[in-house]
Design a protein around this motif. Structure first.
Motif, PDB file in Angstrom:
ATOM      1  N   CYS A 192       0.835  -1.189   0.000  1.00  0.00           N
ATOM      2  CA  CYS A 192       0.000   0.000   0.000  1.00  0.00           C
ATOM      3  C   CYS A 192       0.877   1.249   0.000  1.00  0.00           C
ATOM      4  O   CYS A 192       1.847   1.344   0.763  1.00  0.00           O
ATOM      5  CB  CYS A 192      -0.923   0.003   1.218  1.00  0.00           C
ATOM      6  SG  CYS A 192      -2.047   1.421   1.275  1.00  0.00           S
ATOM      7  N   GLY A 193       0.533   2.207  -0.851  1.00  0.00           N
ATOM      8  CA  GLY A 193       1.305   3.443  -0.920  1.00  0.00           C
ATOM      9  C   GLY A 193       1.013   4.398   0.209  1.00  0.00           C
ATOM     10  O   GLY A 193       1.766   5.354   0.428  1.00  0.00           O
ATOM     11  N   VAL A 194      -0.053   4.169   0.951  1.00  0.00           N
ATOM     12  CA  VAL A 194      -0.407   5.046   2.062  1.00  0.00           C
ATOM     13  C   VAL A 194       0.599   4.841   3.197  1.00  0.00           C
ATOM     14  O   VAL A 194       0.791   3.723   3.674  1.00  0.00           O
ATOM     15  CB  VAL A 194      -1.836   4.774   2.560  1.00  0.00           C
ATOM     16  CG1 VAL A 194      -2.152   5.633   3.782  1.00  0.00           C
ATOM     17  CG2 VAL A 194      -2.828   5.031   1.446  1.00  0.00           C
ATOM     18  N   GLY A 195       1.232   5.896   3.625  1.00  0.00           N
ATOM     19  CA  GLY A 195       2.151   5.826   4.764  1.00  0.00           C
ATOM     20  C   GLY A 195       3.520   5.279   4.449  1.00  0.00           C
ATOM     21  O   GLY A 195       4.350   5.167   5.342  1.00  0.00           O
ATOM     22  N   ILE A 196       3.799   4.913   3.190  1.00  0.00           N
ATOM     23  CA  ILE A 196       5.123   4.388   2.877  1.00  0.00           C
ATOM     24  C   ILE A 196       6.135   5.522   2.953  1.00  0.00           C
ATOM     25  O   ILE A 196       5.896   6.623   2.465  1.00  0.00           O
ATOM     26  CB  ILE A 196       5.151   3.710   1.490  1.00  0.00           C
ATOM     27  CG1 ILE A 196       6.488   2.979   1.282  1.00  0.00           C
ATOM     28  CG2 ILE A 196       4.881   4.698   0.371  1.00  0.00           C
ATOM     29  CD1 ILE A 196       6.503   2.103   0.050  1.00  0.00           C
ATOM     30  N   SER A 197       7.267   5.283   3.604  1.00  0.00           N
ATOM     31  CA  SER A 197       8.267   6.331   3.788  1.00  0.00           C
ATOM     32  C   SER A 197       9.233   6.353   2.610  1.00  0.00           C
ATOM     33  O   SER A 197       9.400   5.365   1.891  1.00  0.00           O
ATOM     34  CB  SER A 197       9.046   6.107   5.082  1.00  0.00           C
ATOM     35  OG  SER A 197       9.865   4.946   4.986  1.00  0.00           O
ATOM     36  N   THR A 198       9.869   7.505   2.428  1.00  0.00           N
ATOM     37  CA  THR A 198      10.887   7.631   1.385  1.00  0.00           C
ATOM     38  C   THR A 198      12.029   6.659   1.635  1.00  0.00           C
ATOM     39  O   THR A 198      12.589   6.081   0.691  1.00  0.00           O
ATOM     40  CB  THR A 198      11.424   9.073   1.353  1.00  0.00           C
ATOM     41  OG1 THR A 198      10.320   9.961   1.125  1.00  0.00           O
ATOM     42  CG2 THR A 198      12.452   9.259   0.252  1.00  0.00           C
ATOM     43  N   ILE A 199      12.372   6.455   2.898  1.00  0.00           N
ATOM     44  CA  ILE A 199      13.478   5.544   3.230  1.00  0.00           C
ATOM     45  C   ILE A 199      13.118   4.121   2.808  1.00  0.00           C
ATOM     46  O   ILE A 199      13.971   3.378   2.324  1.00  0.00           O
ATOM     47  CB  ILE A 199      13.797   5.614   4.735  1.00  0.00           C
ATOM     48  CG1 ILE A 199      14.256   7.034   5.107  1.00  0.00           C
ATOM     49  CG2 ILE A 199      14.859   4.592   5.117  1.00  0.00           C
ATOM     50  CD1 ILE A 199      14.494   7.231   6.580  1.00  0.00           C
ATOM     51  N   ALA A 200      11.848   3.734   2.961  1.00  0.00           N
ATOM     52  CA  ALA A 200      11.420   2.399   2.527  1.00  0.00           C
ATOM     53  C   ALA A 200      11.610   2.246   1.029  1.00  0.00           C
ATOM     54  O   ALA A 200      12.052   1.201   0.547  1.00  0.00           O
ATOM     55  CB  ALA A 200       9.960   2.173   2.910  1.00  0.00           C
ATOM     56  N   ALA A 201      11.294   3.294   0.272  1.00  0.00           N
ATOM     57  CA  ALA A 201      11.474   3.243  -1.179  1.00  0.00           C
ATOM     58  C   ALA A 201      12.943   3.127  -1.540  1.00  0.00           C
ATOM     59  O   ALA A 201      13.320   2.410  -2.476  1.00  0.00           O
ATOM     60  CB  ALA A 201      10.866   4.493  -1.818  1.00  0.00           C
ATOM     61  N   VAL A 202      13.802   3.814  -0.790  1.00  0.00           N
ATOM     62  CA  VAL A 202      15.247   3.726  -1.019  1.00  0.00           C
ATOM     63  C   VAL A 202      15.735   2.301  -0.774  1.00  0.00           C
ATOM     64  O   VAL A 202      16.577   1.774  -1.509  1.00  0.00           O
ATOM     65  CB  VAL A 202      15.994   4.723  -0.108  1.00  0.00           C
ATOM     66  CG1 VAL A 202      17.503   4.472  -0.147  1.00  0.00           C
ATOM     67  CG2 VAL A 202      15.701   6.157  -0.536  1.00  0.00           C
ATOM     68  N   VAL A 203      15.191   1.639   0.266  1.00  0.00           N
ATOM     69  CA  VAL A 203      15.569   0.256   0.574  1.00  0.00           C
ATOM     70  C   VAL A 203      15.195  -0.663  -0.591  1.00  0.00           C
ATOM     71  O   VAL A 203      15.969  -1.549  -0.967  1.00  0.00           O
ATOM     72  CB  VAL A 203      14.897  -0.212   1.881  1.00  0.00           C
ATOM     73  CG1 VAL A 203      15.076  -1.716   2.085  1.00  0.00           C
ATOM     74  CG2 VAL A 203      15.474   0.538   3.075  1.00  0.00           C
ATOM     75  N   VAL A 204      14.020  -0.454  -1.201  1.00  0.00           N
ATOM     76  CA  VAL A 204      13.595  -1.289  -2.333  1.00  0.00           C
ATOM     77  C   VAL A 204      14.560  -1.124  -3.503  1.00  0.00           C
ATOM     78  O   VAL A 204      15.017  -2.110  -4.099  1.00  0.00           O
ATOM     79  CB  VAL A 204      12.164  -0.927  -2.766  1.00  0.00           C
ATOM     80  CG1 VAL A 204      11.802  -1.642  -4.060  1.00  0.00           C
ATOM     81  CG2 VAL A 204      11.171  -1.300  -1.674  1.00  0.00           C
ATOM     82  N   CYS A 205      14.873   0.133  -3.861  1.00  0.00           N
ATOM     83  CA  CYS A 205      15.795   0.363  -4.985  1.00  0.00           C
ATOM     84  C   CYS A 205      17.151  -0.283  -4.724  1.00  0.00           C
ATOM     85  O   CYS A 205      17.745  -0.894  -5.619  1.00  0.00           O
ATOM     86  CB  CYS A 205      15.958   1.869  -5.225  1.00  0.00           C
ATOM     87  SG  CYS A 205      14.475   2.693  -5.858  1.00  0.00           S
ATOM     88  N   ARG A 206      17.651  -0.157  -3.495  1.00  0.00           N
ATOM     89  CA  ARG A 206      18.947  -0.750  -3.166  1.00  0.00           C
ATOM     90  C   ARG A 206      18.879  -2.270  -3.198  1.00  0.00           C
ATOM     91  O   ARG A 206      19.784  -2.934  -3.704  1.00  0.00           O
ATOM     92  CB  ARG A 206      19.409  -0.269  -1.790  1.00  0.00           C
ATOM     93  CG  ARG A 206      20.802  -0.765  -1.418  1.00  0.00           C
ATOM     94  CD  ARG A 206      21.255  -0.239  -0.080  1.00  0.00           C
ATOM     95  NE  ARG A 206      20.429  -0.724   1.001  1.00  0.00           N
ATOM     96  CZ  ARG A 206      19.842   0.066   1.896  1.00  0.00           C
ATOM     97  NH1 ARG A 206      19.945   1.371   1.826  1.00  0.00           N
ATOM     98  NH2 ARG A 206      19.107  -0.462   2.869  1.00  0.00           N
ATOM     99  N   GLU A 207      17.808  -2.837  -2.678  1.00  0.00           N
ATOM    100  CA  GLU A 207      17.644  -4.292  -2.661  1.00  0.00           C
ATOM    101  C   GLU A 207      17.649  -4.873  -4.068  1.00  0.00           C
ATOM    102  O   GLU A 207      18.205  -5.952  -4.307  1.00  0.00           O
ATOM    103  CB  GLU A 207      16.342  -4.642  -1.939  1.00  0.00           C
ATOM    104  CG  GLU A 207      16.027  -6.122  -1.891  1.00  0.00           C
ATOM    105  CD  GLU A 207      14.731  -6.418  -1.170  1.00  0.00           C
ATOM    106  OE1 GLU A 207      14.335  -7.593  -1.139  1.00  0.00           O
ATOM    107  OE2 GLU A 207      14.109  -5.468  -0.636  1.00  0.00           O
ATOM    108  N   LEU A 208      17.056  -4.166  -5.008  1.00  0.00           N
ATOM    109  CA  LEU A 208      16.959  -4.640  -6.389  1.00  0.00           C
ATOM    110  C   LEU A 208      18.195  -4.294  -7.207  1.00  0.00           C
ATOM    111  O   LEU A 208      18.248  -4.636  -8.396  1.00  0.00           O
ATOM    112  CB  LEU A 208      15.716  -4.056  -7.054  1.00  0.00           C
ATOM    113  CG  LEU A 208      14.375  -4.507  -6.461  1.00  0.00           C
ATOM    114  CD1 LEU A 208      13.231  -3.772  -7.130  1.00  0.00           C
ATOM    115  CD2 LEU A 208      14.194  -6.012  -6.599  1.00  0.00           C
ATOM    116  N   GLY A 209      19.171  -3.610  -6.588  1.00  0.00           N
ATOM    117  CA  GLY A 209      20.346  -3.190  -7.342  1.00  0.00           C
ATOM    118  C   GLY A 209      20.006  -2.176  -8.408  1.00  0.00           C
ATOM    119  O   GLY A 209      20.604  -2.167  -9.484  1.00  0.00           O
ATOM    120  N   CYS A 210      19.040  -1.326  -8.105  1.00  0.00           N
ATOM    121  CA  CYS A 210      18.521  -0.383  -9.092  1.00  0.00           C
ATOM    122  C   CYS A 210      18.921   1.052  -8.809  1.00  0.00           C
ATOM    123  O   CYS A 210      18.222   1.998  -9.218  1.00  0.00           O
ATOM    124  CB  CYS A 210      16.997  -0.485  -9.161  1.00  0.00           C
ATOM    125  SG  CYS A 210      16.415  -1.924 -10.090  1.00  0.00           S
ATOM    126  N   GLY A 211      20.000   1.262  -8.113  1.00  0.00           N
ATOM    127  CA  GLY A 211      20.502   2.614  -7.925  1.00  0.00           C
ATOM    128  C   GLY A 211      19.663   3.425  -6.957  1.00  0.00           C
ATOM    129  O   GLY A 211      19.139   2.916  -5.965  1.00  0.00           O
TER     130      GLY A 211
END
Length: 1004
Positions: free
Chosen positions: A451-470
């Protein structure tokens, strides 16, 4: 004398404790009491936890917190109850710095006093559970002599430290010589005491002892304070915590993966696979000791996490930890290690097959197995090699459920450690590339959304890093709705997690969300392009940087559209020539195994679709590329010399290591405007001959820049090859920029003759080519409402500015700043006209016609130009914290909303506290910005603010200035009435209305 007495008292007060422990039999245990306004009072046990206890023990110099106690365990206190609902982070230097309900505010009585037990002993100089024994004597740590310490004393020390049984007592300062005092008493423990201060002591020492005889102790190790009960294997089950010799359960309210990760780490059980509730492993018995546990995920023990204390009725929390782990690779890949008892062992590649791999990947919450690798592909392990052969059927939920055979027919060393690569458990889908799209996570074998409600910017950064996507580019919601379960909501990460699945959330499947709000991310990409072995940065062999590995690209898999994107990504203009057959030399290492399928309009190659390559390609086919210009994104690739300021002077460009002047014949106002924008210098005012700024030296570049004028960087303009024709230094280009500063002269704030600032002076503006659009921009920039009239007038001083004037602004009328308007050749050296421009604006009180679609708004007053400040980020409105907020910040808000000038910087109580996230903190504007987003600020939801600190702003604009005048008059009148009432009582509280003196007078 009085000053001396005051200083002496101040120095004395430094040494008075503001917290103490009473009736516990020693300085470091007992009922917590705090000193406030000269009186000692107690603390209520509501929400009292180990973080609060840790602060008390540290403040008293009493070592680590051992236990927290409530219900007046050390007897009821007397006097006031000073603190309730205490909430420490654990890092405070004193308990009084922790948040609470407020001094003396509580719903408690003296039967609920909080207590603490701190350790009166410590082990120094060794790893955990071993070191030099030091005992707290008063407030001083003292070493212990080897002759005065025996096995019974050692048992008590190890027990108090939670370190199991003693292994060895060592003398002769085995862990180094201590400092300070040597204890002058002999311990006479019986061995069954819970703490060292409960042991009898004898002061009749028969010998002298120095630090050469400091005793050391090695304990067996950590005594587990947590366990998993009723699970099918050792690392799964209902969470239970040991307190005062009794095992107690944990409530599942707020229980998430961060809490589970702490439990698994404390038990040495690998990664947390799942955090379960609703008595998944059956109901426990006894009291429920912890409720609403709130771990950050980095704690070493569950008892160190925050909680709100005990409850009487709640479902019990459970944890599933992995009995297997992958070591030495990125997430979901690495060397396979299996937990055998309490020891991690590697697995021989001869004893591991595809079915075993399926079970390992499933247990770790990863996707299906991609590859099984032998020969220690992820490096050689250490310790034991497992002596059994796995015989999984492939459908088991965990590795320890697989049958095994101990009849291994071969010897195996760490050279044969098996490795495994599983597919990931987080993905981005339907976004055009693997680094963009809807976020989905794999849980219990099924993909679901976030859910996009309440998702933090830091959480999004963790996803990009986890996927090796910069790096993260943007967060959206609702554009690509998914289907199936919504697994996570209100995701909140610390930033250190290896996967977003380990971040905090409402719990697996817990949400009040629709797929319309599914979170979508766009990351910068897992790879980027470079040009190597060329004569400069914008030509060479095309290579793709994937992680830390460079791979060349086959010429058969690279076309004009791909070249467009590579040149654009590197800031190198447009492609001029594609070269095959290793034109810039044969590369080394890998040849990229994917084919770019760019459309040509992407900003970088990571956004291009790719497909796997079917043909073989060698380095003889490495593709090369020549782009049109040198990349100007370096530190000093462009400069202006010998000007009056940083935004005027002779234009020089850097090519390789050579600076050179730009030929004036090759330079026009469009190119100049692009360069001014690149340098953040506003609009270009004029092109001048070289004699204005002196002749250059060295090279002269005669290349023609064919800019359209709307480029953001000079590197985006097409250019012919460097040094195409000869050009002398007498023809070097010079440039003057317009910063956009404007004023109205003549003595009235919103009426007068228009002047703009450039070449270090104010210059008058001529009437010709001026329209209502330009006049509207000036009024808006000055916060003077809308334009009423513009006309010609005689200059304020006949001789002033007679040598120079400006003309030719071209505004659309919507610009916020004159510097944003396009300009022709503004400078006129032979200006003799007396038709100077005059403007009359409506003033600083006008009807605000701005719509509510802005990214900022003022709410709570009934109008658009006063209220609590809210900003729109990540799909939701949130407030702004008042830390560092001042009148300059408020001016920018009023300007952006076209609401005149700021009358007050911060009035939070008048508009009430907000709700939802607090998006911005530490805002620092210069005061001349056109938008709040141009100011410096901290974002991402990281702050120490509450909604009672929400910023409020009052601007001069709005529906009617009279409303604001009445509003302020009422506030002032209320303050005066209150002041008069206080003065009649004979008390001086004039400071209470001091804040009203700072309002700017309202101008209508």
């Amino acid at each position: 004398l009085w000053l001396y007495i005051q200083m002496s008292l101040a120095n004395l007060c430094v040494f008075i404790d503001s917290v103490r422990l009473m009736d516990g039999g020693g300085h470091c245990s007992g009922r917590v009491e705090v000193l406030h306004r000269g009186q000692w009072g107690t603390v209520c046990d509501d929400d009292w936890d180990m973080r609060d206890a840790a602060v008390v023990c540290r403040e008293l110099g009493c070592g680590e917190a051992v236990d927290v106690l409530g219900s007046s365990h050390f007897g009821p206190g007397s006097g006031p109850i000073w603190m309730d609902d205490v909430d420490c982070t654990g890092s405070e230097s004193t308990l009084k710095n922790c948040t609470s309900a407020g001094w003396g505010k509580h719903d408690c009585n003296q039967t609920k006093n909080a207590g603490v037990i701190c350790s009166g002993v410590r082990l120094v100089g060794g790893p955990r559970c071993s070191g030099r024994v030091e005992v707290l004597h008063g407030k001083i740590w003292a070493t212990v002599c080897i002759e005065d310490f025996d096995q019974q004393d050692a048992e008590v020390v190890c027990r108090e430290m939670g370190c199991g049984l003693p292994v060895e007592v060592l003398g002769a300062a085995a862990f180094g010589r201590g400092e300070g005092q040597v204890w002058t008493e002999e311990l006479q423990c019986r061995g069954n005491e819970s703490q060292i201060h409960l042991c009898p002591k004898s002061s009749t020492l028969k010998h002298d002892c120095s630090h050469d005889n400091d005793v050391g102790l090695v304990c067996a190790g950590k005594k587990y304070m947590v366990r998993l009960a009723n699970g099918s294997r050792p690392c799964t089950g209902r969470v239970e915590i040991l307190h005062q010799g009794q095992w107690r359960t944990v409530c599942d309210k707020g229980w998430d993966m961060r809490d589970a990760a702490v439990v698994c780490r404390e038990l040495g059980c690998g990664e947390a696979v799942d955090a379960v509730g609703k008595a998944h492993f059956g109901p426990g018995s006894g009291p429920i000791w912890m409720n609403e546990v709130a771990c950050s995920g980095s704690e070493s023990m569950l008892k160190n996490c925050g909680s709100i204390g005990r409850v009487s009725d709640c479902h019990h929390a459970g944890v599933i930890c992995s009995g297997v782990r992958l070591v030495g690779g990125p997430r979901c890949s690495g060397r396979v290690e299996v937990l055998h008892g309490k020891t991690w062992t590697t697995v021989c590649d001869a004893d591991f097959d595809q079915k075993d791999a399926e079970v390992v990947c499933r247990e770790l919450g990863c996707g299906p197995p991609v590859e099984v690798l032998g020969a220690a592909a992820f490096r050689r392990g250490e310790g034991q090699v497992w002596t059994e052969k796995l015989q999984c059927r492939g459908n088991e939920s965990d590795i320890l459920s697989c049958p095994t055979s101990s009849a291994v027919k071969h010897d195996c060393s760490h050279d044969s450690d098996v490795g495994l690569v599983c597919a990931g458990s987080v993905r981005l889908v339907d976004g055009g590339s693997r680094c963009a799209g809807r976020v989905e996570v794999l849980h219990r074998g099924q993909w679901g959304t976030v859910c996009g409600v309440g998702i933090s910017t830091i959480a999004a950064v963790v996803v990009c890093r986890e996927l090796g996507c910069g790096e993260l580019l943007s967060i959206n919601a609702g554009y690509i709705p998914g289907s199936g379960p919504i697994w996570m909501s209100h995701v909140d990460c610390s930033g250190t997690e290896s996967t977003v699945k380990h971040c905090g959330s409402l719990g697996w499947g817990e949400h009040s969300c629709l797929h319309y709000y599914d979170a979508e991310l766009f990351c910068s990409g897992m790879f980027k392009s470079v040009l190597t072995h060329g004569p400069h940065l914008c030509s060479g062999r095309v290579e793709v940087l994937h992680g830390n590995t460079l791979a060349t690209v086959c010429d058969a898999n690279f076309d004009q559209q791909d070249a467009e994107v590579v040149c654009r990504e590197l800031g190198c203009g447009r492609p001029m020539k594609l070269l095959g057959a290793a034109a810039f030399g044969r590369g080394e290492g890998q040849v990229w195994t994917e084919e770019l399928q760019c459309r040509g309009n992407e900003s970088e190659v990571s956004l291009c679709p790719t497909s796997s390559v079917k043909q073989n390609c060698s380095h003889y086919n490495d593709v090369g590329l020549i782009c049109s210009v040198l990349c100007f994104t370096g530190h000093t690739a462009v400069r202006l010399l010998n000007g009056w300021d940083s935004c005027s002077g002779r234009v020089e460009l850097l090519y390789l290591s050579d600076w050179g002047s730009v030929c004036g014949a090759s330079w026009d106002m469009k190119a100049a405007s692009v360069l001014c924008g690149q340098l953040k210098c506003g609009s270009a005012v004029a092109l001048l001959a070289a004699d204005w700024f002196g002749e250059g030296s060295g090279r002269t570049w005669a290349d023609i820049f064919d800019c359209h004028g709307n480029e953001t960087h000079l590197s985006e303009c097409p250019i012919s090859s460097w040094s195409r024709a000869a050009c002398s230094h007498k023809q070097a280009a010079g440039l003057i920029n317009l910063h956009g500063q404007v004023r109205l002269s003549g003595g009235r704030e919103c009426e007068g003759q228009v002047e703009v600032y450039f070449i270090q002076d104010w210059r008058r503006v001529l009437l010709d080519s001026w329209s209502v659009s330009e006049a509207s921009v000036v009024c808006r920039q000055l916060g003077c409402g809308s334009v009423l009239n513009f006309s010609s007038s005689s200059p304020s001083s006949p001789d002033q500015h007679s040598h120079m004037c400006v003309r030719g602004f071209n505004c659309s009328g919507s610009e916020a700043h004159l510097g944003n308007c396009s300009t022709a050749n503004l400078l006129n050296l032979s200006c003799s006209s007396m038709e100077q421009l005059s403007i009359t604006c409506s003033g600083k009180c006008y009807i605000n016609l701005k719509t509510a679609h802005s990214s900022i708004r003022l709410v709570g007053s009934g109008g658009d130009c006063a209220g609590r400040l809210e900003v729109f980020l990540s799909g939701s409105w949130g407030t702004v914290c008042d830390d560092s907020w001042d009148i300059e910040d408020a001016q920018v808000v009023c300007r952006q909303l076209q609401c005149g000038v700021a009358l007050s910087a911060h009035v939070p109580a008048w508009f009430g506290p907000g709700t939802g996230p607090i998006w911005l903190n530490e805002v620092q504007c210069e005061g001349n910005e056109t938008s709040l987003w141009n100011c410096r600020y901290q974002s991402g939801g990281k702050h120490d603010c509450r909604h009672k600190e929400d910023v409020g702003v009052v601007c001069s604009g709005g529906k009617l200035c009279l409303q604001l005048l009445l509003f302020l008059a009422l506030v002032l009148l209320s303050g005066l009435v209150y002041q008069n009432r206080v003065l009649r009582r004979g008390r001086e509280h004039s400071h209470i209305i001091y804040g009203f003196r700072h309002f700017t007078p309202l101008i209508c």
